[in-house]
Structure formats: C-alpha cells, structure tokens
Design an enzyme around this catalytic site. Structure first.
Site, PDB file in Angstrom:
ATOM      1  N   GLU A 101       0.691  -1.348   0.033  1.00  0.00           N
ATOM      2  CA  GLU A 101      -0.059   0.062   0.037  1.00  0.00           C
ATOM      3  C   GLU A 101       0.759   1.025   0.108  1.00  0.00           C
ATOM      4  OE1 GLU A 101      -2.573  -0.574   3.424  1.00  0.00           O
ATOM      5  OE2 GLU A 101      -3.734  -1.880   2.232  1.00  0.00           O
ATOM      6  N   SER A 187      18.881  -8.025  -9.385  1.00  0.00           N
ATOM      7  CA  SER A 187      17.660  -7.784 -10.271  1.00  0.00           C
ATOM      8  C   SER A 187      17.679  -8.899 -11.520  1.00  0.00           C
ATOM      9  CB  SER A 187      17.650  -6.401 -10.708  1.00  0.00           C
ATOM     10  OG  SER A 187      17.372  -5.574  -9.835  1.00  0.00           O
ATOM     11  N   HIS A 314       2.825 -10.080  -9.453  1.00  0.00           N
ATOM     12  CA  HIS A 314       4.193 -10.400  -9.570  1.00  0.00           C
ATOM     13  C   HIS A 314       5.027  -9.216  -9.053  1.00  0.00           C
ATOM     14  CE1 HIS A 314       8.178 -11.469 -10.992  1.00  0.00           C
ATOM     15  NE2 HIS A 314       8.326 -10.376 -11.490  1.00  0.00           N
ATOM     16  N   SER A 315       4.395  -8.098  -8.921  1.00  0.00           N
ATOM     17  CA  SER A 315       5.259  -6.841  -8.270  1.00  0.00           C
ATOM     18  C   SER A 315       4.296  -5.667  -8.502  1.00  0.00           C
ATOM     19  CB  SER A 315       6.324  -6.689  -9.109  1.00  0.00           C
ATOM     20  OG  SER A 315       6.061  -6.084 -10.482  1.00  0.00           O
TER      21      SER A 315
END
Length: 415
Positions: A101, A187, A314-315
């Site tokens: 959030e 990453s 997923h993200s």
C-alpha cells in the site's frame, strides 16, 4: 593366440589402465557401455516422451484442512517452533500488505509481495542453520524473517534511507545480510544460480550447504542449465530450490515448458530430486532437511521443486487480472493457502486459539507500522556515498590521469 585371448592377456597385464579395462568389458558385456549413457539395448524403434513414464509425485504431509496424512511423516516439531513458523508466515502477510500500500501511495518506488508462497520460505529456512548460505531470487523474505532480519531493516531497505545497509543503491526488496549469510539479491534473473553452485563448490568438506532459490521462470534461463550441470559434475553441496508458483510474471507454466515441471530436469542432469507441496510447511521442512543431509553426506546437489501458487501480483508493476481470472486467485487463496493450513493444524491440537490470533494480528500490525513510520522519517544517505566502496571511481581517476592529454578536464589537479 586368438583375438579374445589377446585382449584378455592385454587386460590382465595392464588392468590398472581404465581404457583397456573398459574395452575388455565392452567386448564381453551384453549391455551397451558407450561413454555417457547407462542404458539397455532395444530392438523396438520408438520415441521416449513424457507419456513413457509416470510424472514425479508431489510429497505432502498435511491435507488442505491441516490434517496429518501419515503420522510417520509428521516432523514432530516443538510447539515453540510451530508457533514461530505461523507467526513468521502471518507477519510476512501483514508487512507485505502495508508496504504494498505504501508503494501505491507513492512512498516507495517498488514492491513485491509473497502472498501464497510463505510455506516455501519458512519451511525451508527452519530446516537450515544460519551458517548455511542463501542465494535468493527476490521472493524469499520469509527466510530473512526466520533468521532474524528485523522489520526495521526491511523498511529501511525499501526506503533506501541512511540506515539501509545498501546505502540506497538497490531497488526495494533487494535485501542482503552478511551476518545472516544471505547474499544480496540481484535484479537480473537467474544469475544467482551458477554463483550459488560456485559457493557450494568452495564449501565442499565443510558442515554447511548452500541453498539457491529460483522461480519457474528463472528455470528457463541458460544460467539454470549451467548451474544444474556444474552442480552435478562438480559434486557441489547445494540445494537448488525452485518455487514453481504457476507464473513467470504473466507467462503461465503451460507456455514455459512441455515436460513434467522443473523436477523432471533433475534426473536428466544426475541430481537427486524431490517434488513437494509448497503450500505445506511441514512437507517443505522435511524435504529441505533431507536435502541437506544428502548434500552434506554425499557432497551432491539436490533439486527441490515446491509447487505453490502466487496469489499476489508479480510486483507493483504488474496487474495479474490481465492474464488470469479473479476466480482462479480466490480459489487458491481460500482453499489451499499455506498460512491457513498451518493454523488449522494448530487449532485442532489446541496450540492456537481465536483470541491468540486476534492478539497476534494486532501486535504484528503495530510492530510493522512502528518500523514503517520510523523508516519513513529517516533521511536519505549522503549523495557522496553513492561512490563509497565502489572501485570503479578510483579506476576512472587513474584512467583519466594516465591519459590526461585526451581528457581536457578543468582543474584536473583537483581530481
């Protein structure tokens, strides 16, 4: 002297030379002994395909209601350990919700939730020691929670503030901890796999293993196949732990491979392989414990495929409703959620109550918000720390000095 006797004479006199010994063996064996294959002859010309053998079964300990199916497989963990498992799994849920959030509110730039995969983290982490080295992908937050990474450390990293161990150089959720032997997350997809195998090779003969987490999508990378092969041929004590959660971002597994999941690749590389219910924390615990025993005793790799389901996006850069139905997500979230399954087990044995659940949920949320509020107020690192401990800056200085005629830099003497 006949040909047969000549070969026997040759092998008898030079028995220690494996080439001649194997040649002698080939001449008198009824089975094919070609280098690189252990098989039998056949006179039937037919394809070997996925229907030629049974799929690898999925090991489980509990059913969806938290009932132990075979008492012999019950890990018989202490009450304290079981409660810690549950608290860490549910704490992860609460932290994910709040930080997700916060990204939606523009407070942090990026976040990835772990909804639905908590048992793969906690079950595997509980079976290992903090001395065992962890190479994560990016969705193994529960492993760090189990090992003692604090809520404040999580928040500080996501905010990239002055107390972030990475000094704000990494994206959010790219955690790392030297003290907890958790290698900082990168990453690029799959790069941690050959790195983990190399670390395990260096640890051979010691009392530690390396565990490397990766997803079904990463298993499609070339790095995965290189890691499998090197792990097997170099006899590395590494646990290759695949979280097969059904999707590589928006690509479902049906579009990623045609074989029997990721586990089927293990035997083809000569790797001991287990497939487990990734929503069953006890099954994951047992599998990881067994994998570590084998890796240490035999100096061999073990592949674990934990079948689970990614309930969240997923993200924060993903909207999963674009490629899967809300009904599908709800089905998994309500019928086979790992945290619920463990809670059912605890409640039926009198280890947990509704009152304890309410009290813990309130406390956990309060703890996360305390860390969140503190982390948000902290200043960012000094901008100069971007270059601290970075070797490339000094290399550039030396390069410019060496070739100063090619670099008309003003006030060069101050560099």
């Amino acid at each position: 002297m006949t040909m047969c006797k000549s070969v026997q004479f040759l092998c008898g006199n030079i028995l220690k030379k494996s080439y001649f010994f194997n040649y002698h063996k080939c001449l008198f064996s009824s089975s094919p002994l070609f280098p690189g294959a252990k098989t039998t002859w056949t006179e039937q010309l037919e394809f070997t395909e996925k229907n030629s053998y049974h799929p690898i079964p999925v090991y489980r300990v509990m059913d969806r209601q938290g009932n132990i199916l075979n008492s012999n497989e019950d890990p018989k963990l202490s009450t304290a350990t079981i409660i810690k498992m549950y608290k860490d799994m549910s704490l992860l849920n609460i932290m994910d919700k709040i930080l997700y959030e916060s990204q939606r509110q523009g407070r942090i730039s990026f976040y990835m939730t772990n909804h639905g995969e908590e048992a793969t983290h906690i079950g595997s982490a509980a079976a290992l020691n903090n001395d065992d080295v962890v190479y994560g992908q990016y969705r193994e937050v529960g492993v760090l929670i189990w090992r003692g990474f604090t809520l404040q450390q999580f928040v500080d990293q996501c905010y990239g503030n002055k107390d972030d161990a990475g000094k704000g150089r990494q994206m959010p959720v790219h955690y790392g901890s030297k003290e907890l032997n958790f290698i900082t997350i990168s990453s690029p997809l799959g790069t941690q796999m050959p790195q983990a195998v190399g670390s395990a090779y260096a640890l051979r003969g010691k009392n530690n293993v390396v565990i490397c987490y990766f997803g079904d999508g990463a298993a499609s990378e070339g790095d995965a196949h290189a890691a499998f092969n090197f792990a097997a041929t170099l006899d590395c004590p590494v646990i290759l732990f695949c979280r097969n959660n059904g999707y590589a971002i928006s690509t479902p597994v049906e579009e990623q491979y045609r074989g029997d999941g990721i586990a089927s690749r293990g035997p083809s590389y000569g790797i001991h392989t287990l497939r487990v219910d990734g929503n069953d924390v006890f099954a994951v615990y047992n599998a990881t414990k067994k994998a570590k025993e084998v890796a240490l005793s035999e100096n061999k790799p073990v592949l674990i495929e934990a079948l689970t389901y990614r309930v969240g996006d997923h993200s924060t850069s993903d909207d999963s409703s674009a490629y899967r139905s809300p009904e599908e997500v709800t089905l998994w979230a309500t019928n086979d959620y790992p945290t619920n399954k463990l809670r059912y087990y605890m409640e039926t044995r009198g280890l947990w109550s509704k009152e304890e659940e309410e009290k813990w949920a309130q406390q956990a949320r309060k703890d996360v918000l305390t860390a969140f509020n503190a982390g948000e107020k902290k200043l960012k690192p000094k901008w100069t720390e971007m270059f601290d401990e970075v070797r490339q800056q000094q290399e550039m200085v030396e390069h410019v000095k060496k070739y100063k005629d090619y670099y008309p830099v003003e006030k060069f003497e101050n560099i």
